[in-house]
Design a protein around this motif. Structure first.
Motif, mmCIF file in Angstrom:
data_model
loop_
_atom_site.group_PDB
_atom_site.id
_atom_site.type_symbol
_atom_site.label_atom_id
_atom_site.label_comp_id
_atom_site.label_asym_id
_atom_site.label_seq_id
_atom_site.Cartn_x
_atom_site.Cartn_y
_atom_site.Cartn_z
ATOM 1 N N LEU A 73 0.833 -1.204 0.000
ATOM 2 C CA LEU A 73 0.000 0.000 0.000
ATOM 3 C C LEU A 73 0.867 1.253 0.000
ATOM 4 C CD1 LEU A 73 -2.725 1.450 0.164
ATOM 5 C CD2 LEU A 73 -2.605 1.184 2.657
ATOM 6 N N MET A 74 1.915 1.266 0.802
ATOM 7 C CA MET A 74 2.794 2.436 0.867
ATOM 8 C C MET A 74 3.466 2.682 -0.489
ATOM 9 S SD MET A 74 2.247 3.545 3.821
ATOM 10 C CE MET A 74 3.500 4.717 4.168
ATOM 11 N N ARG A 75 3.902 1.616 -1.142
ATOM 12 C CA ARG A 75 4.493 1.764 -2.485
ATOM 13 C C ARG A 75 3.471 2.322 -3.466
ATOM 14 N NH1 ARG A 75 9.432 -0.513 -3.344
ATOM 15 N NH2 ARG A 75 10.168 -1.932 -1.733
ATOM 16 N N PHE A 76 2.235 1.835 -3.388
ATOM 17 C CA PHE A 76 1.163 2.324 -4.253
ATOM 18 C C PHE A 76 0.967 3.824 -4.044
ATOM 19 C CE2 PHE A 76 -3.332 3.461 -4.600
ATOM 20 C CZ PHE A 76 -3.584 3.141 -5.926
ATOM 21 N N LEU A 77 0.850 4.255 -2.783
ATOM 22 C CA LEU A 77 0.617 5.671 -2.483
ATOM 23 C C LEU A 77 1.800 6.537 -2.915
ATOM 24 C CD1 LEU A 77 -1.050 5.337 1.037
ATOM 25 C CD2 LEU A 77 -2.183 5.769 -1.170
ATOM 26 N N LEU A 78 3.019 6.069 -2.679
ATOM 27 C CA LEU A 78 4.193 6.849 -3.093
ATOM 28 C C LEU A 78 4.285 6.950 -4.613
ATOM 29 C CD1 LEU A 78 6.912 5.732 -0.525
ATOM 30 C CD2 LEU A 78 5.926 8.013 -0.793
ATOM 31 N N ARG A 79 3.949 5.899 -5.309
ATOM 32 C CA ARG A 79 3.964 5.960 -6.776
ATOM 33 C C ARG A 79 2.884 6.915 -7.289
ATOM 34 N NH1 ARG A 79 5.736 0.248 -6.745
ATOM 35 N NH2 ARG A 79 7.926 0.382 -7.308
ATOM 36 N N LYS A 80 1.732 6.889 -6.650
ATOM 37 C CA LYS A 80 0.670 7.827 -7.042
ATOM 38 C C LYS A 80 1.118 9.263 -6.778
ATOM 39 C CE LYS A 80 -2.034 4.948 -8.790
ATOM 40 N NZ LYS A 80 -2.134 4.945 -10.250
ATOM 41 N N ASN A 81 1.845 9.501 -5.683
ATOM 42 C CA ASN A 81 2.364 10.843 -5.407
ATOM 43 C C ASN A 81 3.290 11.315 -6.529
ATOM 44 O OD1 ASN A 81 0.982 11.136 -3.008
ATOM 45 N ND2 ASN A 81 2.743 10.726 -1.698
ATOM 46 N N ALA A 82 4.027 10.377 -7.119
ATOM 47 C CA ALA A 82 4.922 10.736 -8.219
ATOM 48 C C ALA A 82 4.150 10.979 -9.512
ATOM 49 C CB ALA A 82 5.962 9.633 -8.430
#
Length: 146
Positions: A73-82
């Motif tokens: 989930l954290m990877r998903f959110l960080l990628r969406k932030n990018a």
């Protein structure tokens, strides 16, 4: 170095005037913040101190509370932030997932505030279902106030 209270109050009044016109069903709170509901989310608008001559208007949406916070989930959110060009996902102290964006107040006009509120609302409303499917939890519209 702190923002004068008069500047914060003047900005709160300007924000409320814009919200009253653009979002007639907005909710004002006694602390000078406001809320706008859109779809399954709610955007809270808060005027925050910044410098001696500037404050910021923060628009923050509740996306999901009670999600199982995993590395995936954290990877998903960080990628969406990018990927997303304005604002970003974050976690509150209780692991509630939020999406927020802030703008400076000194040159803020109606279009900028309305666009910011709507952008934050649309992004949160879009991703809340995807995050719940991935990690569980509740969208803002699903949370029961007790």
């Amino acid at each position: 170095m702190s923002t004068p209270q008069e500047l914060i109050q003047a900005t709160q009044q300007r924000v409320e005037s814009i919200l009253r016109d653009a979002f007639p069903e907005y909710v004002p709170f006694t602390n000078g913040s406001f809320a706008v509901t859109h779809g399954s989310t709610q955007v809270v608008i808060v005027v925050r101190p910044f410098t001696e001559t500037e404050c910021v208007v923060e628009c923050m949406a509740h996306v999901v509370s009670g999600a199982h916070i995993t590395e995936e989930l954290m990877r998903f959110l960080l990628r969406k932030n990018a990927e997303i060009h304005l604002g970003g996902f974050g976690l509150l102290f209780d692991d509630t997932i939020i999406f927020s964006h802030s703008i400076t107040a000194s040159n803020m006009d109606r279009n900028e505030l309305v666009t910011t509120v709507m952008s934050v609302a649309i992004i949160a409303d879009h991703y809340d279902d995807e995050i719940v499917a991935m990690a569980g939890g509740q969208r803002a519209a699903d949370v029961q106030v007790e």
